[in-house]
Motif scaffolding. Sequence first.
Motif, PDB file in Angstrom:
ATOM      1  N   VAL A   1     -96.856 -21.019 -94.341  1.00  0.00           N
ATOM      2  CA  VAL A   1     -96.017 -20.518 -92.917  1.00  0.00           C
ATOM      3  C   VAL A   1     -94.482 -20.333 -92.901  1.00  0.00           C
ATOM      4  CG1 VAL A   1     -95.827 -21.715 -90.886  1.00  0.00           C
ATOM      5  CG2 VAL A   1     -97.387 -22.581 -92.196  1.00  0.00           C
ATOM      6  N   PHE A   2     -93.566 -20.247 -93.455  1.00  0.00           N
ATOM      7  CA  PHE A   2     -92.662 -20.192 -93.663  1.00  0.00           C
ATOM      8  C   PHE A   2     -92.467 -18.033 -93.823  1.00  0.00           C
ATOM      9  CE2 PHE A   2     -88.249 -18.513 -95.160  1.00  0.00           C
ATOM     10  CZ  PHE A   2     -87.297 -18.887 -94.455  1.00  0.00           C
TER      11      PHE A   2
ATOM     12  N   ASN B   1     -92.911 -33.228 -96.988  1.00  0.00           N
ATOM     13  CA  ASN B   1     -93.288 -31.919 -95.766  1.00  0.00           C
ATOM     14  C   ASN B   1     -93.072 -31.592 -94.639  1.00  0.00           C
ATOM     15  OD1 ASN B   1     -93.468 -30.789 -98.930  1.00  0.00           O
ATOM     16  ND2 ASN B   1     -95.800 -32.350 -99.210  1.00  0.00           N
TER      17      ASN B   1
ATOM     18  N   VAL C   1     -89.629 -34.975 -92.130  1.00  0.00           N
ATOM     19  CA  VAL C   1     -88.262 -34.333 -91.490  1.00  0.00           C
ATOM     20  C   VAL C   1     -88.046 -32.861 -90.571  1.00  0.00           C
ATOM     21  CG1 VAL C   1     -87.537 -34.908 -94.546  1.00  0.00           C
ATOM     22  CG2 VAL C   1     -88.672 -32.274 -93.554  1.00  0.00           C
ATOM     23  N   LEU C   2     -89.684 -32.654 -89.943  1.00  0.00           N
ATOM     24  CA  LEU C   2     -89.509 -31.390 -89.572  1.00  0.00           C
ATOM     25  C   LEU C   2     -89.376 -31.516 -88.073  1.00  0.00           C
ATOM     26  CD1 LEU C   2     -91.857 -28.910 -91.745  1.00  0.00           C
ATOM     27  CD2 LEU C   2     -89.119 -29.417 -91.997  1.00  0.00           C
TER      28      LEU C   2
ATOM     29  N   PHE D   1     -94.138 -18.701 -82.370  1.00  0.00           N
ATOM     30  CA  PHE D   1     -95.512 -18.277 -83.150  1.00  0.00           C
ATOM     31  C   PHE D   1     -96.023 -19.905 -83.734  1.00  0.00           C
ATOM     32  CE2 PHE D   1     -91.020 -18.606 -84.438  1.00  0.00           C
ATOM     33  CZ  PHE D   1     -90.554 -19.029 -85.595  1.00  0.00           C
ATOM     34  N   GLY D   2     -96.649 -19.899 -84.357  1.00  0.00           N
ATOM     35  CA  GLY D   2     -97.162 -21.610 -84.607  1.00  0.00           C
ATOM     36  C   GLY D   2     -98.134 -21.187 -85.234  1.00  0.00           C
TER      37      GLY D   2
ATOM     38  N   ALA E   1     -88.360 -23.265 -85.068  1.00  0.00           N
ATOM     39  CA  ALA E   1     -89.036 -23.790 -86.802  1.00  0.00           C
ATOM     40  C   ALA E   1     -88.365 -23.988 -87.808  1.00  0.00           C
ATOM     41  CB  ALA E   1     -90.202 -23.295 -86.661  1.00  0.00           C
ATOM     42  N   ASN E   2     -86.757 -23.303 -87.915  1.00  0.00           N
ATOM     43  CA  ASN E   2     -86.568 -23.339 -89.784  1.00  0.00           C
ATOM     44  C   ASN E   2     -85.132 -22.297 -89.160  1.00  0.00           C
ATOM     45  OD1 ASN E   2     -85.206 -22.548 -91.951  1.00  0.00           O
ATOM     46  ND2 ASN E   2     -87.081 -23.920 -92.631  1.00  0.00           N
TER      47      ASN E   2
ATOM     48  N   ASP F   1     -88.922 -39.184-100.899  1.00  0.00           N
ATOM     49  CA  ASP F   1     -87.762 -39.168-101.483  1.00  0.00           C
ATOM     50  C   ASP F   1     -87.623 -37.214-101.368  1.00  0.00           C
ATOM     51  OD1 ASP F   1     -86.306 -37.999-103.569  1.00  0.00           O
ATOM     52  OD2 ASP F   1     -88.052 -37.946-105.404  1.00  0.00           O
ATOM     53  N   THR F   2     -86.111 -37.423 -99.956  1.00  0.00           N
ATOM     54  CA  THR F   2     -85.395 -36.993 -99.859  1.00  0.00           C
ATOM     55  C   THR F   2     -83.509 -36.894 -99.129  1.00  0.00           C
ATOM     56  OG1 THR F   2     -85.729 -34.928 -98.014  1.00  0.00           O
ATOM     57  CG2 THR F   2     -85.949 -36.883 -97.500  1.00  0.00           C
TER      58      THR F   2
ATOM     59  N   ASN G   1     -94.402 -23.106 -96.843  1.00  0.00           N
ATOM     60  CA  ASN G   1     -93.756 -22.356 -97.493  1.00  0.00           C
ATOM     61  C   ASN G   1     -95.258 -21.002 -97.438  1.00  0.00           C
ATOM     62  OD1 ASN G   1     -93.398 -20.129-100.185  1.00  0.00           O
ATOM     63  ND2 ASN G   1     -92.021 -21.823-100.061  1.00  0.00           N
TER      64      ASN G   1
ATOM     65  N   ARG H   1     -82.509 -26.965 -96.372  1.00  0.00           N
ATOM     66  CA  ARG H   1     -83.388 -25.596 -95.996  1.00  0.00           C
ATOM     67  C   ARG H   1     -83.860 -25.131 -94.689  1.00  0.00           C
ATOM     68  NH1 ARG H   1     -83.341 -23.146 -99.841  1.00  0.00           N
ATOM     69  NH2 ARG H   1     -85.501 -22.502 -99.982  1.00  0.00           N
TER      70      ARG H   1
ATOM     71  N   CYS I   1     -97.083 -24.369 -81.283  1.00  0.00           N
ATOM     72  CA  CYS I   1     -95.524 -23.429 -81.146  1.00  0.00           C
ATOM     73  C   CYS I   1     -95.796 -22.767 -80.001  1.00  0.00           C
ATOM     74  CB  CYS I   1     -95.263 -23.374 -82.577  1.00  0.00           C
ATOM     75  SG  CYS I   1     -95.294 -24.812 -83.547  1.00  0.00           S
TER      76      CYS I   1
ATOM     77  N   TRP J   1     -80.608 -32.685 -97.979  1.00  0.00           N
ATOM     78  CA  TRP J   1     -82.091 -31.097 -98.503  1.00  0.00           C
ATOM     79  C   TRP J   1     -82.567 -30.511 -96.790  1.00  0.00           C
ATOM     80  CZ3 TRP J   1     -87.000 -29.551 -96.284  1.00  0.00           C
ATOM     81  CH2 TRP J   1     -87.378 -29.535 -97.743  1.00  0.00           C
TER      82      TRP J   1
HETATM   83  N1  COA Z   1     -86.773 -33.777 -98.826  1.00  0.00           N
HETATM   84  C1  COA Z   1     -86.857 -32.632-100.693  1.00  0.00           C
HETATM   85  N2  COA Z   1     -87.868 -32.035-101.146  1.00  0.00           N
HETATM   86  C2  COA Z   1     -88.780 -31.321-100.300  1.00  0.00           C
HETATM   87  C3  COA Z   1     -89.164 -31.815 -98.982  1.00  0.00           C
HETATM   88  C4  COA Z   1     -87.937 -33.066 -98.232  1.00  0.00           C
HETATM   89  N3  COA Z   1     -88.099 -33.179 -97.157  1.00  0.00           N
HETATM   90  N4  COA Z   1     -90.000 -31.672 -98.366  1.00  0.00           N
HETATM   91  C5  COA Z   1     -90.597 -30.324 -99.540  1.00  0.00           C
HETATM   92  N5  COA Z   1     -89.132 -30.824-100.971  1.00  0.00           N
HETATM   93  C6  COA Z   1     -89.936 -30.026-101.790  1.00  0.00           C
HETATM   94  C7  COA Z   1     -91.235 -29.272-101.605  1.00  0.00           C
HETATM   95  O1  COA Z   1     -92.319 -30.498-103.098  1.00  0.00           O
HETATM   96  C8  COA Z   1     -90.840 -29.304-103.683  1.00  0.00           C
HETATM   97  O2  COA Z   1     -90.347 -29.296-104.316  1.00  0.00           O
HETATM   98  P1  COA Z   1     -91.195 -28.807-105.946  1.00  0.00           P
HETATM   99  O3  COA Z   1     -90.999 -27.270-106.311  1.00  0.00           O
HETATM  100  O4  COA Z   1     -91.045 -29.881-106.923  1.00  0.00           O
HETATM  101  O5  COA Z   1     -92.909 -29.116-105.280  1.00  0.00           O
HETATM  102  C9  COA Z   1     -89.538 -28.169-103.452  1.00  0.00           C
HETATM  103  O6  COA Z   1     -88.750 -28.559-101.940  1.00  0.00           O
HETATM  104  C10 COA Z   1     -89.624 -26.666-102.354  1.00  0.00           C
HETATM  105  O7  COA Z   1     -91.229 -26.878-101.681  1.00  0.00           O
HETATM  106  P2  COA Z   1     -91.127 -24.946-100.580  1.00  0.00           P
HETATM  107  O8  COA Z   1     -92.370 -25.557 -99.910  1.00  0.00           O
HETATM  108  O9  COA Z   1     -90.984 -24.318-101.367  1.00  0.00           O
HETATM  109  O10 COA Z   1     -89.683 -25.196 -99.894  1.00  0.00           O
HETATM  110  P3  COA Z   1     -89.275 -23.960 -98.457  1.00  0.00           P
HETATM  111  O11 COA Z   1     -88.093 -23.388 -98.806  1.00  0.00           O
HETATM  112  O12 COA Z   1     -90.553 -23.242 -98.188  1.00  0.00           O
HETATM  113  O13 COA Z   1     -88.693 -25.078 -97.170  1.00  0.00           O
HETATM  114  C11 COA Z   1     -90.027 -26.164 -95.208  1.00  0.00           C
HETATM  115  C12 COA Z   1     -89.944 -26.027 -96.554  1.00  0.00           C
HETATM  116  C13 COA Z   1     -91.658 -26.844 -94.656  1.00  0.00           C
HETATM  117  C14 COA Z   1     -88.620 -26.543 -95.062  1.00  0.00           C
HETATM  118  C15 COA Z   1     -89.749 -24.142 -94.423  1.00  0.00           C
HETATM  119  O14 COA Z   1     -91.363 -24.132 -95.920  1.00  0.00           O
HETATM  120  C16 COA Z   1     -91.094 -24.180 -93.444  1.00  0.00           C
HETATM  121  O15 COA Z   1     -89.697 -24.687 -92.602  1.00  0.00           O
HETATM  122  N6  COA Z   1     -91.376 -24.089 -93.299  1.00  0.00           N
HETATM  123  C17 COA Z   1     -91.936 -23.556 -91.771  1.00  0.00           C
HETATM  124  C18 COA Z   1     -91.575 -24.943 -91.360  1.00  0.00           C
HETATM  125  C19 COA Z   1     -93.460 -25.072 -90.204  1.00  0.00           C
HETATM  126  O16 COA Z   1     -94.627 -24.729 -90.646  1.00  0.00           O
HETATM  127  N7  COA Z   1     -93.640 -25.114 -88.869  1.00  0.00           N
HETATM  128  C20 COA Z   1     -94.351 -25.393 -88.384  1.00  0.00           C
HETATM  129  C21 COA Z   1     -94.949 -24.100 -87.720  1.00  0.00           C
HETATM  130  S1  COA Z   1     -93.868 -23.272 -86.977  1.00  0.00           S
END
Ligand code: COA
Length: 301
Positions: free
Chosen positions: A195-196, A128, A131-132, A287-288, A229-230, A3-4, A193, A12, A88, A8
Motif C-alpha cells: 500500500v505504501f 502492522n 499503531v496506525l 487514497f486508500g 496515512a504516513n 513488540d514495537t 508495504n 516509520r 480513506c 519505530w
Molecule cells: N513495530 C515494529 N516493527 C514493525 C511494526 C511495528 N508497529 N510494524 C511492522 N513492523 C516490522 C515488520 O514486521 C517488518 O519486519 P520484518 O522485516 O522482520 O518482517 C519491518 O517492520 C518492516 O516492515 P515494512 O512493511 O517493510 O515497513 P514499512 O517501512 O513499509 O512501514 C507501514 C510499515 C505500515 C508503516 C507502511 O508500510 C505504511 O504506512 N503503509 C501504508 C499505510 C496504510 O496502509 N494505510 C492505510 C491505507 S491509506
Amino acid sequence: MVDTSADWIVSRTGIHRRRIAADSESTSSLATAAGLAALKRAGLSAADLDMVIVATSSPDSLVPATACRVQAALGAFGASAFDVNTACTGFLYALTIASRFIETGSTKSVLVIGAECLSRLLDWDDRNTCVLFGDGAGAIVLQATSGTAGVQHSILGADGRGGDLIQIPLGSGRRPSTQSVIDGSHWIKVCGNEVFRWASRIIVSAIRQLCLETGLALDEIDWIVPHQANDRILHCAAKDLAIPLDRFVRNLADYGNTAAASIPIALAEAAEGGRFLPGDRLVLVGFGGGLTWGAALLEWG
Ligand code: COA
C-alpha cells in the motif's frame, strides 16, 4: 501489547499520538459533533440542510446508515442522508457527490462529514495495523454560491483488483458473522508495504491529473491537503512533485490515520489556524482501500 516502540512508530510513520473514542462514543456521535461545529461556523441550522453525507468505513451499523443517525441527532429532517464507503478516499467521493448535486441547482446546502471509529476494528495484537489508525471526525458545509470560490473540479478513481490490500472482511454476504469473529475477519488488515508503494505513486499521479484537467500549474497550488496515512508518503510526494513540504497540510503526528476523517480534520484545523487566505487554491487528495483515490481543486472563499 505488541513488540514495537515509540521510536519505530515515529520514524516509520510520523505518528506521535492519536485519539481513541470513549466507550460512550461512536462514529455517529463523533460525526454529529463535527457536523454541529460546521453548521455553527457556517451560521446555519440543521433545518437548512438538504442533504447529509457521511464518509466512513467504520459505520455504527450496516443499516441504518450512519448519516441517518446523524440526521436524527441534528434534527435535519428536511435532508436526505446516506453513507459513502470508499475507505480513506471517502471524503473526496462525498465532496464530489455533494458538489455535483449543488451544481444541478436542485440542492442548496449539504453537510459532508468524514468520521471514523477505527479503534473498534483494530486487532490490538497486530503491530502492522494497531499503531496506525485513530478515531475522529471532520465536517464541512457546502452551499450554492454565485462566486468562484468552492469546489472547481475533482477526479475520482478506483481499481478493485487491489481490494485485498486493505480489508475489513466482515460484511453481510461472504461469511456468517459468528465465523468472522472466530477467524478475526472483523479486524482491519493492511498489506502495509505494498500500500505504501502504491500510495506514494497514486498521490502524485492524482495531483498531476487534476492539474492537467484544470490547466493549473503545480506551482500555482497554494496548499495540498492530503489524506494523512504516513508522513513518508507525503515526503515522497513533495519530492516527486517538486512542491515544498511546507505547502502540504500535515497533522498526522497528532491524529494518526483517521481514514475518511483525515482530510476534513486537516482542513478544519488549518482553516481555524488562519492558514488559508481568500483566493488560495487548495488541492485535496485522498487514497486508500478499494483501491480508490481522488483529488479536488478548491478555491478558498
Ligand atoms: N513495530 C515494529 N516493527 C514493525 C511494526 C511495528 N508497529 N510494524 C511492522 N513492523 C516490522 C515488520 O514486521 C517488518 O519486519 P520484518 O522485516 O522482520 O518482517 C519491518 O517492520 C518492516 O516492515 P515494512 O512493511 O517493510 O515497513 P514499512 O517501512 O513499509 O512501514 C507501514 C510499515 C505500515 C508503516 C507502511 O508500510 C505504511 O504506512 N503503509 C501504508 C499505510 C496504510 O496502509 N494505510 C492505510 C491505507 S491509506
